[in-house]
Design a protein around this motif. Sequence first.
Motif, PDB file in Angstrom:
ATOM      1  N   MET A   1       0.849  -1.178   0.000  1.00  0.00           N
ATOM      2  CA  MET A   1       0.000   0.000   0.000  1.00  0.00           C
ATOM      3  C   MET A   1       0.892   1.236   0.000  1.00  0.00           C
ATOM      4  O   MET A   1       1.829   1.333   0.777  1.00  0.00           O
ATOM      5  CB  MET A   1      -0.886  -0.051   1.245  1.00  0.00           C
ATOM      6  CG  MET A   1      -1.564   1.234   1.591  1.00  0.00           C
ATOM      7  SD  MET A   1      -2.621   1.008   3.025  1.00  0.00           S
ATOM      8  CE  MET A   1      -1.835   2.131   4.133  1.00  0.00           C
ATOM      9  N   ARG A   2       0.606   2.193  -0.844  1.00  0.00           N
ATOM     10  CA  ARG A   2       1.354   3.442  -0.883  1.00  0.00           C
ATOM     11  C   ARG A   2       0.591   4.468  -0.067  1.00  0.00           C
ATOM     12  O   ARG A   2      -0.613   4.602  -0.198  1.00  0.00           O
ATOM     13  CB  ARG A   2       1.505   3.949  -2.312  1.00  0.00           C
ATOM     14  CG  ARG A   2       2.207   5.283  -2.362  1.00  0.00           C
ATOM     15  CD  ARG A   2       2.279   5.792  -3.812  1.00  0.00           C
ATOM     16  NE  ARG A   2       3.046   6.998  -3.877  1.00  0.00           N
ATOM     17  CZ  ARG A   2       2.558   8.214  -3.699  1.00  0.00           C
ATOM     18  NH1 ARG A   2       1.294   8.385  -3.427  1.00  0.00           N
ATOM     19  NH2 ARG A   2       3.332   9.271  -3.783  1.00  0.00           N
TER      20      ARG A   2
ATOM     21  N   TYR B   1       6.120   4.619   1.838  1.00  0.00           N
ATOM     22  CA  TYR B   1       5.326   3.438   1.542  1.00  0.00           C
ATOM     23  C   TYR B   1       5.246   2.591   2.810  1.00  0.00           C
ATOM     24  O   TYR B   1       6.265   2.218   3.387  1.00  0.00           O
ATOM     25  CB  TYR B   1       5.968   2.646   0.400  1.00  0.00           C
ATOM     26  CG  TYR B   1       5.952   3.415  -0.901  1.00  0.00           C
ATOM     27  CD1 TYR B   1       4.932   3.226  -1.827  1.00  0.00           C
ATOM     28  CD2 TYR B   1       6.941   4.353  -1.180  1.00  0.00           C
ATOM     29  CE1 TYR B   1       4.906   3.947  -3.014  1.00  0.00           C
ATOM     30  CE2 TYR B   1       6.929   5.075  -2.361  1.00  0.00           C
ATOM     31  CZ  TYR B   1       5.904   4.867  -3.272  1.00  0.00           C
ATOM     32  OH  TYR B   1       5.886   5.582  -4.443  1.00  0.00           O
ATOM     33  N   ILE B   2       4.016   2.288   3.221  1.00  0.00           N
ATOM     34  CA  ILE B   2       3.765   1.579   4.467  1.00  0.00           C
ATOM     35  C   ILE B   2       2.991   0.294   4.149  1.00  0.00           C
ATOM     36  O   ILE B   2       2.017   0.325   3.387  1.00  0.00           O
ATOM     37  CB  ILE B   2       2.952   2.473   5.433  1.00  0.00           C
ATOM     38  CG1 ILE B   2       3.738   3.759   5.711  1.00  0.00           C
ATOM     39  CG2 ILE B   2       2.611   1.721   6.708  1.00  0.00           C
ATOM     40  CD1 ILE B   2       2.967   4.791   6.499  1.00  0.00           C
ATOM     41  N   ASN B   3       3.412  -0.818   4.755  1.00  0.00           N
ATOM     42  CA  ASN B   3       2.698  -2.074   4.507  1.00  0.00           C
ATOM     43  C   ASN B   3       1.509  -2.207   5.458  1.00  0.00           C
ATOM     44  O   ASN B   3       1.243  -1.318   6.275  1.00  0.00           O
ATOM     45  CB  ASN B   3       3.645  -3.276   4.578  1.00  0.00           C
ATOM     46  CG  ASN B   3       4.217  -3.497   5.962  1.00  0.00           C
ATOM     47  OD1 ASN B   3       3.717  -2.989   6.967  1.00  0.00           O
ATOM     48  ND2 ASN B   3       5.293  -4.256   6.027  1.00  0.00           N
ATOM     49  N   ARG B   4       0.810  -3.351   5.378  1.00  0.00           N
ATOM     50  CA  ARG B   4      -0.389  -3.567   6.204  1.00  0.00           C
ATOM     51  C   ARG B   4      -0.086  -3.577   7.697  1.00  0.00           C
ATOM     52  O   ARG B   4      -0.952  -3.319   8.519  1.00  0.00           O
ATOM     53  CB  ARG B   4      -1.062  -4.867   5.790  1.00  0.00           C
ATOM     54  CG  ARG B   4      -1.704  -4.770   4.442  1.00  0.00           C
ATOM     55  CD  ARG B   4      -2.508  -6.024   4.145  1.00  0.00           C
ATOM     56  NE  ARG B   4      -3.149  -5.852   2.873  1.00  0.00           N
ATOM     57  CZ  ARG B   4      -2.857  -6.545   1.781  1.00  0.00           C
ATOM     58  NH1 ARG B   4      -1.942  -7.489   1.834  1.00  0.00           N
ATOM     59  NH2 ARG B   4      -3.494  -6.326   0.666  1.00  0.00           N
ATOM     60  N   ASN B   5       1.151  -3.891   8.044  1.00  0.00           N
ATOM     61  CA  ASN B   5       1.555  -3.906   9.451  1.00  0.00           C
ATOM     62  C   ASN B   5       1.988  -2.532   9.947  1.00  0.00           C
ATOM     63  O   ASN B   5       2.557  -2.407  11.014  1.00  0.00           O
ATOM     64  CB  ASN B   5       2.704  -4.903   9.654  1.00  0.00           C
ATOM     65  CG  ASN B   5       2.299  -6.309   9.330  1.00  0.00           C
ATOM     66  OD1 ASN B   5       1.153  -6.700   9.547  1.00  0.00           O
ATOM     67  ND2 ASN B   5       3.225  -7.072   8.779  1.00  0.00           N
TER      68      ASN B   5
END
Length: 180
Positions: free
Chosen positions: A1-2, A19-23
């Motif tokens: 996910m951006r 940019y950050i992931n689901r966690n």
Amino acid sequence: MRQGSNLKQIEKELIADVYINRNKTIVQALFSSPVFHGYKDLLIGEAPCSSLAITSRIFGFCGGSHQQAATLALEHIAEAKIPPNAHVVRSIIQAAEILQNSIKWFYTSFAPDLTDVSFREHSIYSTVFERFQAFKGTSFRKGIIGGTYPISLFSLIAGHWPHAEYIIPGGLASPLTKTK
């Protein structure tokens, strides 16, 4: 996910895309600068001392710093010996300009970014919003006014800010004297 960063511009010169992931872990951060950097050849063909006036006027709010940098470069080339009092005065002026820039940067660039709605889930958001909202926050006006005090010191010693022309290679434009 951006996800674009909440603090999109750092001192209005650096843009960060995070940019950050689901966690909710940062997996990538990209930085870019839209600021024009076409001044590299500006002084080619000019007299060396023209750097004292030209650089301080082009680079705006830190004119004293740019004038001092140009002076130091000219002194280095000339192997000039600087009187101790000139070092003291230059340091005071430099500190005043840095302090003013830091205060105004905080209240005009950094703190208003903290009021972004994406921070509203944080427990202190309402307090931050109340204090740091641009132009309307309870601390905004106080901060901007507080930023004028260091420039009063700058102007008292060096003359008109930001283009005081107080510094020249080898010393100062005029001696610092004590008044009663």
